[in-house]
Structures are given as C-alpha cells and as structure tokens.
Motif scaffolding. Structure first.
Motif, short mmCIF file in Angstrom:
data_model
loop_
_atom_site.label_atom_id
_atom_site.label_comp_id
_atom_site.label_asym_id
_atom_site.label_seq_id
_atom_site.Cartn_x
_atom_site.Cartn_y
_atom_site.Cartn_z
N VAL A 36 4.31 1.87 -5.56
CA VAL A 36 3.61 2.57 -4.48
C VAL A 36 4.57 3.32 -3.56
O VAL A 36 4.31 4.45 -3.17
CB VAL A 36 2.75 1.58 -3.65
N THR A 37 5.68 2.71 -3.21
CA THR A 37 6.57 3.33 -2.24
C THR A 37 7.55 4.30 -2.85
O THR A 37 8.04 5.20 -2.17
CB THR A 37 7.36 2.26 -1.46
N GLY A 38 7.88 4.14 -4.11
CA GLY A 38 8.82 5.04 -4.76
C GLY A 38 10.12 5.13 -3.99
O GLY A 38 10.76 4.12 -3.71
N ASP A 39 10.49 6.35 -3.59
CA ASP A 39 11.74 6.54 -2.86
C ASP A 39 11.49 6.87 -1.38
O ASP A 39 12.27 7.58 -0.75
CB ASP A 39 12.58 7.63 -3.51
N ALA A 40 10.41 6.35 -0.83
CA ALA A 40 10.08 6.59 0.58
C ALA A 40 11.19 6.01 1.46
O ALA A 40 11.74 4.94 1.17
CB ALA A 40 8.74 5.94 0.93
N PRO A 41 11.52 6.70 2.54
CA PRO A 41 12.58 6.21 3.42
C PRO A 41 12.19 4.88 4.09
O PRO A 41 11.03 4.66 4.43
CB PRO A 41 12.73 7.31 4.48
N PRO A 42 13.17 4.01 4.31
CA PRO A 42 12.89 2.71 4.93
C PRO A 42 12.22 2.82 6.30
O PRO A 42 11.36 2.00 6.63
CB PRO A 42 14.27 2.06 5.05
N ALA A 43 12.57 3.83 7.08
CA ALA A 43 11.96 4.00 8.41
C ALA A 43 10.45 4.25 8.27
O ALA A 43 9.66 3.77 9.08
CB ALA A 43 12.62 5.14 9.16
N LEU A 44 10.06 5.00 7.26
CA LEU A 44 8.64 5.26 7.02
C LEU A 44 7.93 3.97 6.62
O LEU A 44 6.82 3.70 7.08
CB LEU A 44 8.46 6.33 5.95
N LEU A 45 8.57 3.18 5.79
CA LEU A 45 7.95 1.93 5.34
C LEU A 45 7.72 0.97 6.50
O LEU A 45 6.71 0.27 6.53
CB LEU A 45 8.80 1.28 4.25
N VAL A 46 8.61 0.95 7.46
CA VAL A 46 8.43 0.10 8.65
C VAL A 46 7.18 0.55 9.40
O VAL A 46 6.36 -0.27 9.82
CB VAL A 46 9.67 0.15 9.56
N GLN A 47 7.01 1.86 9.57
CA GLN A 47 5.83 2.38 10.26
C GLN A 47 4.56 2.05 9.50
O GLN A 47 3.53 1.68 10.09
CB GLN A 47 5.95 3.89 10.44
N ILE A 48 4.61 2.18 8.18
CA ILE A 48 3.44 1.88 7.35
C ILE A 48 3.08 0.40 7.45
O ILE A 48 1.92 0.04 7.59
CB ILE A 48 3.70 2.30 5.89
#
Length: 83
Positions: free
Chosen positions: A14-26
């Motif tokens: 699902v996350t692929g290569d999404a930046p870690p900062a974006l994943l924290v927000q998600i």
C-alpha cells in the motif's frame, strides 16, 4: 476485538515508496478515523448493516483511500498517494 486500523493487503504494497513523513500523517489521520468509527458503530462485531462506503482522506503532501468495516472493527487503508 478492539477497533484499529491496518494496511490492506499489507504495508509494503500500500505505501510503496511514500515518504516517512507522509506515513506519520496518514497514521495520525487513520487513528482519528478509528476513534470516529468506534463511536459511530458501538456494537462493532454485532453490526448487521451494510459496511459504509469507503472514503478519501487528505493530509499534507498526499492522500489515502480507506474502508471502514464495522464487523471487523477495522479501518483499512487501501491506497496511499503522495504529491
């Protein structure tokens, strides 16, 4: 069982290569969705209606698609998009 959120089918897909900062927000927004679903679907596993329609949530620098499934007491994150 208690309410929670999770990636479906799995985090790497699902996350692929999404930046870690974006994943924290998600993950923060997903936690909010879990609290809302827990309040709205009090009976959780005993819920006998149709699952609610999925949704899209916007966060800074991206968005995600999710589905609430009361009988599983889960908010599933299905797709992550970064911009």
């Amino acid at each position: 069982m208690t309410w929670a959120w999770e990636y479906e089918p799995d985090e790497a897909y699902v996350t692929g290569d999404a930046p870690p900062a974006l994943l924290v927000q998600i993950e923060d927004k997903a936690a909010e969705l879990v609290r809302a679903a827990e309040a709205l679907y009090i009976h959780g596993e005993a819920y006998d209606g149709m699952s609610p329609q999925g949704g899209t949530a916007l966060v800074a620098n991206g968005m995600f698609v999710y589905q609430v499934v009361p009988r599983h007491e889960r908010v599933y994150i299905l797709q992550v998009t970064a911009w």
